[in-house]
Motif scaffolding. Sequence first.
Motif, PDB file in Angstrom:
ATOM      1  N   THR A   1       0.889  -1.140   0.131  1.00 20.14           N
ATOM      2  CA  THR A   1      -0.034  -0.080  -0.095  1.00 20.14           C
ATOM      3  C   THR A   1       0.922   1.139   0.171  1.00 20.14           C
ATOM      4  OG1 THR A   1      -0.058   0.167   2.138  1.00 20.14           O
ATOM      5  CG2 THR A   1      -1.844  -1.209   1.345  1.00 20.14           C
ATOM      6  N   VAL A   2       0.281   2.353  -0.431  1.00 24.08           N
ATOM      7  CA  VAL A   2       0.740   3.724  -0.245  1.00 24.08           C
ATOM      8  C   VAL A   2      -0.294   4.595  -0.385  1.00 24.08           C
ATOM      9  CG1 VAL A   2       1.431   4.258  -2.782  1.00 24.08           C
ATOM     10  CG2 VAL A   2       2.658   5.412  -0.706  1.00 24.08           C
ATOM     11  N   ILE A   3      -0.307   5.456   0.365  1.00 25.83           N
ATOM     12  CA  ILE A   3      -1.120   6.864   0.345  1.00 25.83           C
ATOM     13  C   ILE A   3      -0.458   7.958  -0.292  1.00 25.83           C
ATOM     14  CG2 ILE A   3      -2.557   8.546   1.610  1.00 25.83           C
ATOM     15  CD1 ILE A   3      -2.799   6.345   4.094  1.00 25.83           C
ATOM     16  N   ALA A   4      -1.116   8.247  -1.564  1.00 24.04           N
ATOM     17  CA  ALA A   4      -0.335   9.420  -2.169  1.00 24.04           C
ATOM     18  C   ALA A   4      -1.353  10.450  -2.176  1.00 24.04           C
ATOM     19  CB  ALA A   4      -0.226   8.836  -3.569  1.00 24.04           C
ATOM     20  N   GLY A   5      -1.424  11.479  -1.219  1.00 23.00           N
ATOM     21  CA  GLY A   5      -2.260  12.537  -0.752  1.00 23.00           C
ATOM     22  C   GLY A   5      -1.669  13.621  -1.641  1.00 23.00           C
ATOM     23  N   PHE A   6      -2.476  14.520  -2.315  1.00 21.66           N
ATOM     24  CA  PHE A   6      -2.284  15.958  -2.771  1.00 21.66           C
ATOM     25  C   PHE A   6      -3.442  16.945  -2.375  1.00 21.66           C
ATOM     26  CE2 PHE A   6      -2.258  18.935  -6.552  1.00 21.66           C
ATOM     27  CZ  PHE A   6      -0.933  19.359  -6.177  1.00 21.66           C
ATOM     28  N   ASP A   7      -2.741  17.690  -1.541  1.00 24.58           N
ATOM     29  CA  ASP A   7      -3.656  18.913  -1.151  1.00 24.58           C
ATOM     30  C   ASP A   7      -3.530  20.198  -2.060  1.00 24.58           C
ATOM     31  OD1 ASP A   7      -1.206  20.172  -0.680  1.00 24.58           O
ATOM     32  OD2 ASP A   7      -1.272  20.046   1.511  1.00 24.58           O
ATOM     33  N   GLY A   8      -3.202  19.906  -2.970  1.00 24.98           N
ATOM     34  CA  GLY A   8      -3.082  21.344  -4.103  1.00 24.98           C
ATOM     35  C   GLY A   8      -1.903  21.920  -4.023  1.00 24.98           C
ATOM     36  N   TRP A   9      -1.122  21.827  -3.021  1.00 29.35           N
ATOM     37  CA  TRP A   9       0.135  22.393  -2.591  1.00 29.35           C
ATOM     38  C   TRP A   9       1.389  21.424  -2.457  1.00 29.35           C
ATOM     39  CZ3 TRP A   9       1.518  27.348  -2.870  1.00 29.35           C
ATOM     40  CH2 TRP A   9       2.876  27.607  -2.170  1.00 29.35           C
ATOM     41  N   ARG A  10       1.137  20.519  -1.796  1.00 38.05           N
ATOM     42  CA  ARG A  10       2.199  19.495  -1.775  1.00 38.05           C
ATOM     43  C   ARG A  10       1.719  17.951  -1.877  1.00 38.05           C
ATOM     44  NH1 ARG A  10       3.413  22.746   3.021  1.00 38.05           N
ATOM     45  NH2 ARG A  10       5.533  23.944   2.606  1.00 38.05           N
ATOM     46  N   CYS A  11       2.670  17.343  -2.198  1.00 36.56           N
ATOM     47  CA  CYS A  11       2.542  15.689  -2.573  1.00 36.56           C
ATOM     48  C   CYS A  11       2.859  14.976  -1.240  1.00 36.56           C
ATOM     49  CB  CYS A  11       3.047  15.208  -3.719  1.00 36.56           C
ATOM     50  SG  CYS A  11       2.828  16.409  -5.084  1.00 36.56           S
ATOM     51  N   HIS A  12       2.015  14.362  -0.522  1.00 38.46           N
ATOM     52  CA  HIS A  12       2.491  13.665   0.834  1.00 38.46           C
ATOM     53  C   HIS A  12       2.229  12.124   0.316  1.00 38.46           C
ATOM     54  CE1 HIS A  12       2.478  17.422   2.993  1.00 38.46           C
ATOM     55  NE2 HIS A  12       1.162  17.531   2.602  1.00 38.46           N
ATOM     56  N   LEU A  13       3.242  11.222   0.971  1.00 34.21           N
ATOM     57  CA  LEU A  13       3.339   9.867   0.930  1.00 34.21           C
ATOM     58  C   LEU A  13       3.169   9.377   2.354  1.00 34.21           C
ATOM     59  CD1 LEU A  13       6.051   9.820  -1.767  1.00 34.21           C
ATOM     60  CD2 LEU A  13       3.604   8.959  -2.116  1.00 34.21           C
ATOM     61  N   TYR A  14       2.447   8.513   2.377  1.00 37.73           N
ATOM     62  CA  TYR A  14       2.298   7.782   3.751  1.00 37.73           C
ATOM     63  C   TYR A  14       1.932   6.251   3.625  1.00 37.73           C
ATOM     64  CZ  TYR A  14       0.881  12.610   4.897  1.00 37.73           C
ATOM     65  OH  TYR A  14       0.637  14.034   5.257  1.00 37.73           O
ATOM     66  N   ARG A  15       2.263   5.667   4.572  1.00 38.57           N
ATOM     67  CA  ARG A  15       1.682   4.181   4.511  1.00 38.57           C
ATOM     68  C   ARG A  15       2.208   3.405   3.467  1.00 38.57           C
ATOM     69  NH1 ARG A  15       2.287   3.116   9.133  1.00 38.57           N
ATOM     70  NH2 ARG A  15       0.882   3.093  10.880  1.00 38.57           N
ATOM     71  N   LEU A  16       3.478   3.802   3.086  1.00 41.39           N
ATOM     72  CA  LEU A  16       4.305   2.880   2.217  1.00 41.39           C
ATOM     73  C   LEU A  16       4.513   1.459   2.857  1.00 41.39           C
ATOM     74  CD1 LEU A  16       5.372   1.763  -0.509  1.00 41.39           C
ATOM     75  CD2 LEU A  16       7.517   3.056   0.161  1.00 41.39           C
ATOM     76  N   ALA A  17       4.006   0.502   2.686  1.00 39.24           N
ATOM     77  CA  ALA A  17       4.057  -0.662   3.220  1.00 39.24           C
ATOM     78  C   ALA A  17       3.926  -1.893   2.344  1.00 39.24           C
ATOM     79  CB  ALA A  17       2.991  -0.985   4.380  1.00 39.24           C
ATOM     80  N   VAL A  18       4.926  -3.056   2.421  1.00 35.64           N
ATOM     81  CA  VAL A  18       5.083  -3.928   1.692  1.00 35.64           C
ATOM     82  C   VAL A  18       4.894  -5.239   2.546  1.00 35.64           C
ATOM     83  CG1 VAL A  18       6.355  -5.407   0.069  1.00 35.64           C
ATOM     84  CG2 VAL A  18       6.130  -2.950  -0.074  1.00 35.64           C
ATOM     85  N   HIS A  19       4.284  -6.319   2.346  1.00 34.64           N
ATOM     86  CA  HIS A  19       4.148  -7.662   2.972  1.00 34.64           C
ATOM     87  C   HIS A  19       5.610  -8.067   3.222  1.00 34.64           C
ATOM     88  CE1 HIS A  19       3.449 -11.660   4.186  1.00 34.64           C
ATOM     89  NE2 HIS A  19       2.182 -11.176   4.710  1.00 34.64           N
ATOM     90  N   PRO A  20       5.848  -8.361   4.861  1.00 33.59           N
ATOM     91  CA  PRO A  20       7.219  -8.720   4.944  1.00 33.59           C
ATOM     92  C   PRO A  20       7.833  -9.844   4.088  1.00 33.59           C
ATOM     93  CG  PRO A  20       5.960  -8.446   6.956  1.00 33.59           C
ATOM     94  CD  PRO A  20       5.147  -8.111   5.902  1.00 33.59           C
ATOM     95  N   GLY A  21       7.048 -10.884   3.725  1.00 34.51           N
ATOM     96  CA  GLY A  21       7.469 -12.008   2.840  1.00 34.51           C
ATOM     97  C   GLY A  21       7.716 -11.478   1.601  1.00 34.51           C
ATOM     98  N   ARG A  22       7.042 -10.268   1.168  1.00 32.45           N
ATOM     99  CA  ARG A  22       7.370  -9.979  -0.334  1.00 32.45           C
ATOM    100  C   ARG A  22       8.293  -8.815  -0.602  1.00 32.45           C
ATOM    101  NH1 ARG A  22       4.294 -14.100  -1.118  1.00 32.45           N
ATOM    102  NH2 ARG A  22       2.161 -13.976  -1.542  1.00 32.45           N
ATOM    103  N   ARG A  23       8.865  -8.434   0.458  1.00 35.80           N
ATOM    104  CA  ARG A  23       9.904  -7.243   0.110  1.00 35.80           C
ATOM    105  C   ARG A  23      10.954  -7.485  -0.506  1.00 35.80           C
ATOM    106  NH1 ARG A  23       9.249  -5.527   6.602  1.00 35.80           N
ATOM    107  NH2 ARG A  23       7.310  -4.680   6.167  1.00 35.80           N
ATOM    108  N   ARG A  24      11.598  -6.564  -0.946  1.00 32.35           N
ATOM    109  CA  ARG A  24      12.625  -6.583  -2.302  1.00 32.35           C
ATOM    110  C   ARG A  24      12.383  -7.207  -3.484  1.00 32.35           C
ATOM    111  NH1 ARG A  24      16.835  -4.216  -0.715  1.00 32.35           N
ATOM    112  NH2 ARG A  24      17.865  -5.029  -2.050  1.00 32.35           N
ATOM    113  N   SER A  25      11.087  -7.121  -3.634  1.00 35.28           N
ATOM    114  CA  SER A  25      10.585  -7.803  -5.156  1.00 35.28           C
ATOM    115  C   SER A  25      10.024  -6.656  -6.127  1.00 35.28           C
ATOM    116  CB  SER A  25       9.582  -8.942  -4.753  1.00 35.28           C
ATOM    117  OG  SER A  25       8.255  -8.357  -4.424  1.00 35.28           O
TER     118      SER A  25
END
Length: 141
Positions: free
Chosen positions: A60-84
Amino acid sequence: MTELRIRAAAPDDLDAVLAFWKVAAEGVSISDDRDGVERLIARDPEALLLAERAGELVGTVIAGFDGWRCHLYRLAVHPGRRRSGIGSALLTAAEERFVGLGGRRGDAMVLRRNETAQHAWRAAGYAPEEQWRRWVKPLDD
């Protein structure tokens, strides 16, 4: 390997996303509850991006844009699927979204103690701005 699919979350995905964050995300946000995620999707239906492989939520990732800034939150990858490449694919989708909306720079909230995340953000081209305590990356060429 099954193709990675990235799509915006729908209201029906919220329980799965919240359960996923308990396994894959570092730390807890004050908005990590059904009400918080429902508000996000109601305000910006394209902000919460999900990565799926064979129907399984793997990132997942939250890609929020408020019209001024681009904010990224909750970049998460399942532990068993990382580095892929899942995190990179999510960030690419988020950055493409930002550019399409007129965004100029993405910033990410990264826990100072999360060394793994700091390495991942650096590898994706982001760098810390110590005076602000956030990570940024220009989105233009």
